[in-house]
Design an enzyme around this catalytic site. Structure first.
Site, PDB file in Angstrom:
ATOM      1  N   LYS A  38       0.843  -1.208   0.000  1.00  0.00           N
ATOM      2  CA  LYS A  38       0.000   0.000   0.000  1.00  0.00           C
ATOM      3  C   LYS A  38       0.877   1.257   0.000  1.00  0.00           C
ATOM      4  O   LYS A  38       0.597   2.216  -0.714  1.00  0.00           O
ATOM      5  CB  LYS A  38      -0.927  -0.008   1.225  1.00  0.00           C
ATOM      6  CG  LYS A  38      -2.093  -0.975   1.070  1.00  0.00           C
ATOM      7  CD  LYS A  38      -2.859  -1.209   2.362  1.00  0.00           C
ATOM      8  CE  LYS A  38      -3.886  -2.324   2.144  1.00  0.00           C
ATOM      9  NZ  LYS A  38      -4.540  -2.787   3.370  1.00  0.00           N
ATOM     10  N   GLN A  84      -4.753  -1.188   9.572  1.00  0.00           N
ATOM     11  CA  GLN A  84      -4.651  -2.537   9.016  1.00  0.00           C
ATOM     12  C   GLN A  84      -5.236  -3.567   9.991  1.00  0.00           C
ATOM     13  O   GLN A  84      -4.853  -3.595  11.158  1.00  0.00           O
ATOM     14  CB  GLN A  84      -3.170  -2.857   8.715  1.00  0.00           C
ATOM     15  CG  GLN A  84      -2.947  -4.190   8.053  1.00  0.00           C
ATOM     16  CD  GLN A  84      -3.541  -4.259   6.644  1.00  0.00           C
ATOM     17  OE1 GLN A  84      -3.377  -3.345   5.833  1.00  0.00           O
ATOM     18  NE2 GLN A  84      -4.253  -5.337   6.351  1.00  0.00           N
ATOM     19  N   ASP A 139     -11.357   2.892   3.880  1.00  0.00           N
ATOM     20  CA  ASP A 139     -11.677   1.462   3.813  1.00  0.00           C
ATOM     21  C   ASP A 139     -13.185   1.242   3.794  1.00  0.00           C
ATOM     22  O   ASP A 139     -13.652   0.144   3.466  1.00  0.00           O
ATOM     23  CB  ASP A 139     -11.099   0.735   5.041  1.00  0.00           C
ATOM     24  CG  ASP A 139      -9.909  -0.144   4.696  1.00  0.00           C
ATOM     25  OD1 ASP A 139      -9.724  -0.433   3.494  1.00  0.00           O
ATOM     26  OD2 ASP A 139      -9.195  -0.545   5.627  1.00  0.00           O
TER      27      ASP A 139
END
Ligand code: NAD
Length: 297
Positions: free
Chosen positions: A54, A98, A121
């Protein structure tokens, strides 16, 4: 007849190029680069790989990447303090924590602390609500990537029968919502579904997000259907393949003989997830600066 392959890798590459161009125009208009912050707690090896890719993809797209790596024993207060700092930092447009977090940290508490307008997200309950009532928000990257592949392949999805296998909050449920909004007739199948093969056989569109290697067989597929395989499963090592083969939730060899089009694993849905994350971060940056995001994102 052998199905056409849906090349998620190529589609993701073209999306990343569009994001890169839009990121340059954004930087000129806003006088700063768009910024994505990624928070990793602990040393989970798979998470470390994801965070590294990422970071690289964000830099490659011409955006600022802020990486925060915290030790596995970080307390909830310290993590929430970091999220709060990122929420208030005007250089940070998107925040991604994460998952999975170490067991002593409550994921819902941490996700709920992210400013929903920086929740790229799309996991915050406010964004789940926005999706369910059809308001602009952030949609989880994997199902949004699947929808992009489906629209690219099929165009208008109106009236098509879609079966989503799996009802998780990050894939199955938002996928079903997106397909409903695109005017498909949607069935959500799950572990308690009776006669799963019979349900799948009705579908013009099958999205498999189960986490069970090669579960969906070719004789479950309606001839000509479009099959999107979200699953990423590593099989046990075999001679000559110490790492084990990577397979999806669909039995690719038998399904490709029946389907009209199918995503391979790897190279199908997987590459879309990071590309859509970059897209979401850039959309966040435009919204934060009161600018209109380009329509081709
Ligand atoms: P999950 O474990 O949270 O959910 C799995 C779902 O499958 C559940 O809703 C469950 O009801 C259903 N299920 C389980 N067994 C079943 C059965 N026998 N029959 C029918 N349904 C059954 O998983 P998830 O997070 O939604 O992920 C699903 C898969 O997608 C995993 O393989 C995961 O690795 C993969 N994934 C890939 C990406 C990507 O970037 N490509 C992103 C997220 C998840």
């Amino acid at each position: 007849m052998s199905a056409q392959l849906i090349d998620g890798k190529a589609f993701a590459e073209s999306l990343r190029q569009r994001v890169g161009e839009a990121a340059r125009s954004f930087a000129q208009a806003a006088g700063r680069k768009a910024g994505l912050a990624v928070v990793l707690v602990g040393e989970d090896p798979a998470s470390q790989v994801y965070v590294r890719s990422k970071h690289k993809a964000t830099i490659d797209a011409g955006m600022e990447s802020f990486e925060h790596r915290l030790p596995a024993d970080t307390g909830e207060d310290a993590l929430l303090a970091l999220v709060d700092r990122l929420n208030r930092d005007p250089a940070v447009d998107g925040i991604l924590v994460q998952l999975p977090l170490p067991g002593h940290l409550d994921e819902q508490t941490v996700i709920s602390a992210i400013n929903p307008d920086k929740d790229v997200d799309g996991f915050h309950i406010i964004n789940a609500g926005r999706l369910s009532v059809g308001q602009d928000g952030f949609v989880p990257c994997t199902p949004l990537g699947c929808l992009m592949l489906l629209k690219d392949r099929l165009g208008d999805l109106s009236g098509l029968e879609a079966v989503v296998i799996g009802r998780s909050n990050i894939v199955g449920k938002p996928m079903a919502q997106l397909l409903t909004d695109a005017n498909a007739t949607v069935t959500i199948a799950h572990s308690r579904t009776k006669d799963l093969p019979g349900v799948v056989r009705r579908a013009d569109i099958v999205v498999a997000a189960v986490g069970r290697p090669e579960m969906v067989k070719g004789d479950w597929i309606k001839p000509g259907a479009t099959v999107i395989d979200v699953g990423i499963n590593r099989l046990p090592p075999e001679p000559g393949r110490e790492k084990g083969r990577l397979v999806g939730d669909v039995d690719f060899a038998s399904a490709r003989e029946v389907a009209g089009a199918i995503t391979p694993v790897p190279g199908g849905v997987g590459p879309m997830t990071i590309a859509v994350l970059l897209r979401n971060a850039l959309v966040a940056a435009h919204r934060n600066e009161g600018l209109a995001a380009p329509a081709n994102l």
